[in-house]
Design a protein around this motif. Structure first.
Motif, PDB file in Angstrom:
ATOM      1  N   ASN A   1       0.817  -1.214   0.000  1.00  0.00           N
ATOM      2  CA  ASN A   1       0.000   0.000   0.000  1.00  0.00           C
ATOM      3  C   ASN A   1       0.852   1.266   0.000  1.00  0.00           C
ATOM      4  O   ASN A   1       0.709   2.122  -0.874  1.00  0.00           O
TER       5      ASN A   1
ATOM      6  N   CYS B   1      -0.657   0.219   7.874  1.00  0.00           N
ATOM      7  CA  CYS B   1      -1.613   0.120   6.765  1.00  0.00           C
ATOM      8  C   CYS B   1      -2.619  -1.003   7.016  1.00  0.00           C
ATOM      9  O   CYS B   1      -3.813  -0.861   6.720  1.00  0.00           O
TER      10      CYS B   1
ATOM     11  N   ILE C   1      -6.423   0.306   6.179  1.00  0.00           N
ATOM     12  CA  ILE C   1      -6.877   0.319   4.787  1.00  0.00           C
ATOM     13  C   ILE C   1      -8.093  -0.594   4.607  1.00  0.00           C
ATOM     14  O   ILE C   1      -8.269  -1.581   5.332  1.00  0.00           O
TER      15      ILE C   1
ATOM     16  N   ASN D   1     -13.482   2.992   4.415  1.00  0.00           N
ATOM     17  CA  ASN D   1     -13.486   3.884   3.255  1.00  0.00           C
ATOM     18  C   ASN D   1     -14.765   3.598   2.469  1.00  0.00           C
ATOM     19  O   ASN D   1     -14.861   2.586   1.773  1.00  0.00           O
TER      20      ASN D   1
ATOM     21  N   TYR E   1       1.225  -6.195   3.730  1.00  0.00           N
ATOM     22  CA  TYR E   1       1.101  -4.829   4.232  1.00  0.00           C
ATOM     23  C   TYR E   1       1.909  -4.625   5.519  1.00  0.00           C
ATOM     24  O   TYR E   1       2.109  -5.564   6.295  1.00  0.00           O
TER      25      TYR E   1
END
Length: 271
Positions: free
Chosen positions: A54, A71, A75, A97, A67
């Motif tokens: 990422n 992150c 994420i 998100n 990762y």
């Protein structure tokens, strides 16, 4: 032939009528066609570096298959519902998100049955058919329901897990054990009886059974799983590819996806 880059899961391409799945090893921006290397000696050498897929920063340990820890905990690609769809809350407007969730969680999902060393139930986005089946090494698969979001698909999967396993039997899959006695069409019909009442309308009244063939010259009879981080260098004759595993001579297998984020040198060699 020598290439340096960070490992990612292999790309796959397969369409009805193709003789076998086509695999591509991805190293940063370089793609290496793997099928043409069957029967050829290859070498993967780890440079002792792991880079987050990422943010690109170096990390001492890989989390969530590629990762760094900062992150991994923030994420959307590593949110809990990626592995457990029934935990998804995007339909309630809650996600790490929401823009990502609209594309990945609030999109149509299939619940399916697949034969991958044994019969299993699973969930995937509509756009991931047949990629998801290939990544699991399935030889046959059939869709049983189409649902409008990840939460509902996960809820149905949980109900079906009372009867069907949700695990891939990777050992049998990599040995090429194909339980032909499994009546996939019959199991599909049976699955409807296990649907919760509120999800019955999502059952697909019919669907074709997909068959998938893999580029394998010879299946191992005894599995020796190779850990790139422990041995540093993995080399041998490429004898097959299935799921996200490469098969090498001397009964060895290696899961490429496990080492996502690891920087390697990939070479075609003479042994």
């Amino acid at each position: 032939m020598s290439s340096v880059g960070v490992l990612r899961k292999m790309k796959v391409a397969y369409a009805v009528g193709d003789p076998q799945v086509n695999y591509t090893l991805v190293l940063d921006n370089e793609d290496i066609p793997m099928n043409r290397l069957l029967g050829t000696a290859i070498r993967l050498s780890w440079t002792n570096r792991i880079l987050c897929l990422n943010c690109g920063k170096t990390t001492k340990k890989s989390f969530g298959q590629g990762y760094c820890y900062p992150c991994f905990i923030k994420i959307p690609e590593t949110e809990a519902c990626v592995l457990r769809p029934e935990l998804c809350r995007a339909h309630l407007g809650e996600a790490r998100n929401m823009q990502w969730a609209e594309q990945h969680c609030l999109a149509d999902h299939y619940v399916y049955l697949a034969v991958s060393g044994g019969l299993k139930v699973g969930v995937t986005r509509k756009s991931q058919i047949p990629i998801r089946w290939i990544d699991q090494g399935a030889s046959r698969a059939v869709r049983i329901a189409q649902l409008p979001n990840r939460f509902l698909a996960g809820s149905l999967e949980v109900a079906l897990k009372a009867y069907f396993s949700d695990k891939t039997d990777w050992r049998k899959m990599l040995r090429g054990v194909e339980p032909e006695e499994i009546d996939l069409a019959g199991q599909r019909t049976l699955s409807r009886e296990l649907f919760p009442q509120n999800l019955l309308d999502y059952f697909l009244p019919s669907d074709e059974i997909y068959e998938i063939n893999y580029p394998v010259l010879e299946y191992p009879t005894i599995l020796n799983s190779v850990n790139l981080e422990k041995v540093g260098i993995v080399e041998g004759v490429l004898t097959g590819i299935r799921g996200q595993y490469i098969m090498l001579d001397k009964q060895r297998v290696m899961n490429i996806r496990t080492f996502s984020g690891y920087e390697i040198i990939f070479e075609k060699v003479d042994l």
